[in-house]
Scaffold this motif. Structure first.
Motif, PDB file in Angstrom:
ATOM      1  N   GLN A  52      36.854  43.373  28.268  1.00  0.00           N
ATOM      2  CA  GLN A  52      36.015  42.192  28.468  1.00  0.00           C
ATOM      3  C   GLN A  52      35.685  42.010  29.948  1.00  0.00           C
ATOM      4  O   GLN A  52      34.558  41.693  30.315  1.00  0.00           O
ATOM      5  N   GLN A  53      36.671  42.237  30.805  1.00  0.00           N
ATOM      6  CA  GLN A  53      36.471  42.087  32.245  1.00  0.00           C
ATOM      7  C   GLN A  53      35.493  43.134  32.780  1.00  0.00           C
ATOM      8  O   GLN A  53      34.725  42.847  33.701  1.00  0.00           O
ATOM      9  N   LYS A  54      35.507  44.335  32.201  1.00  0.00           N
ATOM     10  CA  LYS A  54      34.603  45.395  32.660  1.00  0.00           C
ATOM     11  C   LYS A  54      33.153  44.952  32.523  1.00  0.00           C
ATOM     12  O   LYS A  54      32.332  45.153  33.432  1.00  0.00           O
ATOM     13  N   LYS A  55      32.831  44.346  31.394  1.00  0.00           N
ATOM     14  CA  LYS A  55      31.460  43.896  31.156  1.00  0.00           C
ATOM     15  C   LYS A  55      31.085  42.772  32.107  1.00  0.00           C
ATOM     16  O   LYS A  55      29.976  42.726  32.638  1.00  0.00           O
ATOM     17  N   GLN A  56      32.023  41.859  32.334  1.00  0.00           N
ATOM     18  CA  GLN A  56      31.772  40.759  33.269  1.00  0.00           C
ATOM     19  C   GLN A  56      31.578  41.292  34.681  1.00  0.00           C
ATOM     20  O   GLN A  56      30.678  40.853  35.400  1.00  0.00           O
ATOM     21  N   PHE A  57      32.414  42.249  35.052  1.00  0.00           N
ATOM     22  CA  PHE A  57      32.342  42.798  36.407  1.00  0.00           C
ATOM     23  C   PHE A  57      31.032  43.547  36.619  1.00  0.00           C
ATOM     24  O   PHE A  57      30.385  43.427  37.666  1.00  0.00           O
ATOM     25  N   ALA A  58      30.635  44.319  35.622  1.00  0.00           N
ATOM     26  CA  ALA A  58      29.376  45.062  35.732  1.00  0.00           C
ATOM     27  C   ALA A  58      28.198  44.099  35.844  1.00  0.00           C
ATOM     28  O   ALA A  58      27.301  44.288  36.680  1.00  0.00           O
TER      29      ALA A  58
END
Length: 275
Positions: A52-58
């Motif tokens: 979930q954090q990967k998508k937010q970070f991207a």
């Protein structure tokens, strides 16, 4: 570990097997290309994020200058070293996002005072001290001079990201956030997208508001009547939504939300329902 994206000379995204990392280091992206091996001699820090954090970070770095991530990283590093705490990697997302929006608002002449500034300054002295240091760092790197209210916002990001931190009234905070979220979803007929940055911002604001409510400290009004009227008319269901939130907070938590607090809440709700 191979480079999959280069943000600038000092920040890259790299993959190793099925895992993806954000890697920082002086010159780690200089004269490098995608698919090049990461120069291990230049690696200073490696961050891994949950799915979930990967998508937010991207999403975050696609529209946020990388400098704000580096400022957030410096703030987190100072907090870890001086307070001897462990911080969740979520702070790199939430704090970067906050700093960029705060800078954007400042440039547009829109400043939002922190209604909980005094409580945060009193309850979280070390985090607030880091926040004051952060203001000097931000000014040195961006030329933006924030008021001290911003130091308390930064302090709360540190508090919320501290691993193992048992925030007072944690169960009541969770219940409060769920109550308000349910009202918003029911009134507007939506479901929150947990991977959205707008959702993340709203939930963070609700946590801050809950802590403020449980302290039960009153503030002088900021005279936001004009903004209140503007926001209440922004969406045909907004008035019903805030009335329901007002009622549930008064009934379940014995607290009367002020017009100023409703304004702050509507700012975040509007971002969710305007998508």
């Amino acid at each position: 570990m191979k480079i999959s994206r280069i943000y600038n000379n000092n920040v890259v995204v790299a993959v190793e097997g099925d895992n993806e990392y954000v890697v920082t280091g002086n010159g780690i992206g200089f004269n490098r290309k995608v698919h090049d091996e990461v120069d291990q001699n230049r690696v200073e820090k490696v961050y891994s994020f949950e799915d979930q954090q990967k998508k937010q970070f991207a999403e975050l770095l696609n529209r946020t200058p990388i400098m704000y991530f580096q400022i957030a990283e410096a703030i987190a590093t100072k907090a870890v070293n001086e307070m001897e705490i462990e911080l969740s990697n979520q702070i790199f997302i939430s704090l970067t996002d906050h700093l960029w929006y705060a800078a954007d608002r400042k440039k547009r002449g829109l400043e939002i005072p922190n209604l909980m500034h005094d409580e945060i300054k009193s309850l979280y002295k070390e985090e607030y001290r880091i926040g004051l240091w952060a203001l000097r760092l931000i000014q040195a790197n961006t030329g933006i001079q924030f008021p001290k209210d911003e130091a308390s916002y930064i302090a709360m990001h540190i508090v919320n990201a501290t691993v193992g931190n048992k925030v007072r009234d944690a169960k009541r905070i969770v219940a409060f956030v769920k109550d308000v979220q349910t009202i918003i979803e029911n009134v507007f007929g939506i479901s929150f997208n947990d991977e959205s940055l707008d959702t993340s911002r709203l939930l963070t604001h609700l946590k801050f508001l809950a802590q403020h409510i449980f302290i039960k400290d009153t503030k002088e009004p900021l005279n936001l009547d004009q903004m209140y009227t503007l926001l209440i008319n922004k969406h045909e269901k907004m008035e019903l939504c805030v009335e329901n939130i007002f009622d549930i907070v008064k009934l379940n938590y014995h607290y009367t939300l002020t017009k100023d607090e409703l304004v702050y809440l509507m700012i975040h709700i509007n971002k969710i329902v305007s998508i």
